[in-house]
Design an enzyme around this catalytic site. Sequence first.
Site, short mmCIF file in Angstrom:
data_model
loop_
_atom_site.label_atom_id
_atom_site.label_comp_id
_atom_site.label_asym_id
_atom_site.label_seq_id
_atom_site.Cartn_x
_atom_site.Cartn_y
_atom_site.Cartn_z
N GLU A 154 124.99 55.64 33.65
CA GLU A 154 125.64 54.62 34.48
C GLU A 154 125.79 55.16 36.04
O GLU A 154 125.91 54.19 36.98
CB GLU A 154 127.07 54.37 33.96
CG GLU A 154 127.15 53.40 32.75
CD GLU A 154 127.00 54.30 31.52
OE1 GLU A 154 126.89 55.32 31.52
OE2 GLU A 154 127.17 53.52 30.37
N GLY A 204 125.62 51.59 27.08
CA GLY A 204 126.23 51.03 26.20
C GLY A 204 125.81 51.08 24.80
O GLY A 204 126.37 50.88 23.98
N ALA A 228 124.17 48.04 28.49
CA ALA A 228 124.70 46.75 28.96
C ALA A 228 123.68 46.11 29.72
O ALA A 228 122.77 46.84 30.52
CB ALA A 228 125.87 47.00 29.85
#
Length: 261
Positions: free
Chosen positions: A135, A112, A67
Site C-alpha cells: 500500500e 487486501g 483492493a
Amino acid sequence: MANYKYIDTEVKDGILTLTIDREDKLNALNKATLEEIGEAFQEIYDDSDVKAVVIIGSGERAFVAGADIAEVSELNEVNGRKFAEVGQEVFASIEKCDKPVVAAVHGFALGGGCELAMACHIRIASRSAVFGQPEVNLGLIPGFGGTQRLPNLVGRGRALEIMMTGDTISAERAYEIGLVNQLVEDKAALVDYCERLLKKITSKAPLAIGMVVDCVNAAYEAEENGYQTEANSFAACCKSRDFVEGTQAFLEKRAPQFTGE
Ligand code: COA
C-alpha cells in the site's frame, strides 16, 4: 447459499469452498466483492450444512491481488474511512467464525489479499504464492486489519519492515516467518491439503472448535480477559453432550460420535 456475482460458493461433504471470482482483475476486491464475502459469511454462520470453509482465488495467477485500485483511487477521507470500516467488519466476521476457515493461497496475495488470508484461521500456500502489503507504493496503508494482524503473526519488527518497504515475500519466506502454516507444491495439492486438514478438524467436537476460536480471539480484544473467556468456555464444554461422548468414547476405547451439542 445465495447466488453471488463476484464469488462462487460450493459445498461438498460439509466443506464450503468460497472462490473469489474476478480472474481478469487478479481477483481484486472491489466493494461489491467485499460485501458479497460479508453476506456469504452471514449465511455460513447460520447454515448447519456448512461445517468448514476454504477461501481460494479463481484461476492460476492470484489469491487476491488487493483492493481494487480503480475504486480505491476515487476514495476521499469520508468514504475512505467507510471502505476501511466495511473491510475490517467483513474480515472480523471471518476471524470470529465458529467454523474453521482456511485460506488456500496460490499466486498473488497482496494488500487486501494478504489481509484476507490473515483474517482466516489457518493459511496454506502453494510455492507460487507471493505475499505483501504494497500500500505504501500507493500513498496508503493497509486498511482491512493488516496493521493489527501482521505483527501478531510475524512479530512487530518484521511486520513493520514488510509494511514500510512494500516488498513482496515469497511463499518460502512466508512459511519461514510464520505467515503461512504449511507449504505445498501447487494449486491441486493446495485444494487436497485443505480438504484433508478440514476433514480432520471437523471430525473433532464442533463446540470445542468454536470455543478455541473465541478464546484465541479474546487474547487480542483489549476489553476482554482471555483467561476468563477460557475458563467460561471450558465450563461450557463440561456441560456439553460432546464432552460426555468424547470422554466416554476414550474410556470405552472407541471413536467418538460428536453432534455439536
Ligand atoms: N486492483 C485493480 N485491478 C488490478 C489489481 C488491483 N489491486 N491488481 C491487478 N489488477 C488488474 C490489472 O489492472 C489488469 O487489468 P487489465 O487487464 O484490465 O489492465 C489485470 O488485473 C492483470 O494485472 P497486470 O498488472 O496486468 O498483471 P501483471 O502480471 O503485470 O502484474 C501484479 C501483477 C499483481 C504485480 C500487479 O497487477 C499489481 O501490482 N497489482 C496491484 C497490487 C497492489 O498494489 N495491491 C494493493 C492494492 S491496495
